[in-house]
Write a protein that holds these residues in place. Structure first.
Motif: not given
Ligand code: ZN
Length: 407
Positions: A18-19, A30-33, A241-246
């Protein structure tokens, strides 16, 4: 570039993915595309000290995203930076009487060996700030061209004033946090107390590079936006970006400033979702340098603790919940990993398919690793009490790919 050795991922083509649903920094689901391609930028270390368990937990969280998206068939583009010139690094090098470059190099090597031991898949690019001065300078030029740069004495600031309607907290609160996290709200002559430095003029004894903004070095926020845009903006998408993480401590000011700086430079958003990993405490207290209670991955490894047990222990809590490291947690992880290993060593085990499908669904649900691990444990117990099929190899491969557990 500069990364640690890659880890081959076993394909799981026979399973439906699944997404991936994640909870972003606005507490929204938020569902990642991105069925074909997926990009992610994760803020990396400032290499003045070894990787503590808080860092490890953060990089494990984004490793889970990377693993899930890769197993689901996405081409993942993942960039992480190393802030290898910054005040804490320069101060530590000065304090210890060693060259800042040598300190950075030693700590970066240690970080890479910790990540390798923990089976974190390396980023496509691990980018050092000191290798990116031209990229950063060119990015600052965009801020200048668009009228968002100003000079104070010899330093250059980003003028954030016109973007403050997006501030998620009050200005007073923001100023307080900004000061605690390296900002200089009280400096006279600034257009707004929250304006961050993007280029520091050379100060005595500090390293400096020549640029069109004079001799100096870049500020923190603009480094990440410049590096991320350089490596991940091929499609000129909005946001980039789709994700900026930290870690959760980057939410403000770092990620807020990054978003505004990119808007100012490109007129586009920086990240679709900002995803943050929670903090790790030690015996219920916040881990900090001042309390002297930091637990380092390298120290645990030196004590002979299996890195897969460290990984299991950190993933037995949810990545977005502050949680505590303790001896008890470690002993529990040792016992649980031993049970799973005992089951995997058998020729016959409980059925693999329902377990693997459930783990995929748990991960798709905001990386619910605690539930995934408890299912694995249940499967191990069933395998020991009621072995049925010859599928331990299938489970081994799946948990290595999905959870990074080579057991
Ligand atoms: Zn960053």
């Amino acid at each position: 570039m500069n990364s640690w050795p890659s880890i081959p991922l076993r394909e799981l083509k026979e399973y439906q993915f699944p997404k991936l649903k994640l909870i972003n920094s606005n507490n929204q689901s938020s569902t990642l595309e991105g069925a074909d391609s997926f990009n992610m930028y994760v803020c990396g270390i400032t290499p003045y000290d070894a990787t503590h368990l808080g860092h490890a937990a953060t990089y494990l969280a984004f490793d889970m995203v990377n693993r899930y998206q890769s197993a689901a068939g996405s081409k993942v583009e993942f960039v992480e930076n190393v802030t290898d010139v910054d005040d804490p690094l320069l101060e530590r090098a000065k304090r210890d009487g060693i060259d800042w470059r040598k300190l950075a190099h030693t700590q970066i090597e240690l970080f890479k060996s910790d990540m390798t031991a923990l089976r974190v898949i390396p980023p496509s690019h691990l980018v050092h700030v000191t290798d990116s001065l031209e990229i950063i300078e060119n990015f600052i030029k965009l801020l200048d061209q668009n009228g968002y740069l100003y000079k104070l004495d010899k330093d250059f600031y980003f003028s954030v004033g016109s973007f403050l309607q997006d501030l998620p907290i009050s200005v007073e609160e923001a100023v307080k946090i900004f000061a605690e996290r390296g900002g200089d709200p009280d400096r006279e002559g600034k257009k707004h107390p929250l304006d961050p430095v993007v280029w520091f003029a050379h100060r005595e004894d500090d390293p400096a590079w020549n640029s069109s903004f004079g001799l100096g070095r870049p500020g923190w926020h603009v480094e990440c936006t410049a590096i991320a845009s350089h490596y991940l903006d091929q499609k000129k998408s909005d946001p980039i970006l789709q994700i900026q993480g930290g870690g959760a401590d980057l939410k403000f000011p770092h990620h807020f400033m990054s978003e505004q700086i990119v808007k100012a430079a490109y007129g586009r958003g920086f990240a679709r979702d900002y995803i943050h990993a929670a903090m790790i405490f030690f015996d219920g207290e916040k881990m900090s340098k001042s309390k002297g209670n930091l637990v380092f991955v390298s120290e645990l490894l030196e004590q002979g603790i299996d890195p897969m047990i460290i990984r299991w222990a950190l993933m037995s809590g949810h990545y977005q919940q502050d949680r505590s490291w303790s001896e008890q947690l470690l002993f529990k992880a040792i016992s649980e990993v031993t049970q799973v290993r005992a089951a995997l060593a058998q020729s016959e085990v409980a059925e693999a398919d329902p377990l693997i499908r459930s783990i995929i669904n748990d991960l798709a649900n905001n990386l619910d690793t605690p539930t995934a691990l408890s299912r694995l444990l249940q499967w191990a117990n069933s395998s020991i009490s009621n072995p049925q099929v010859n599928q331990s190899g299938l489970v081994s491969r799946a948990i290595d790919s999905l959870l990074g557990l080579a057991l």
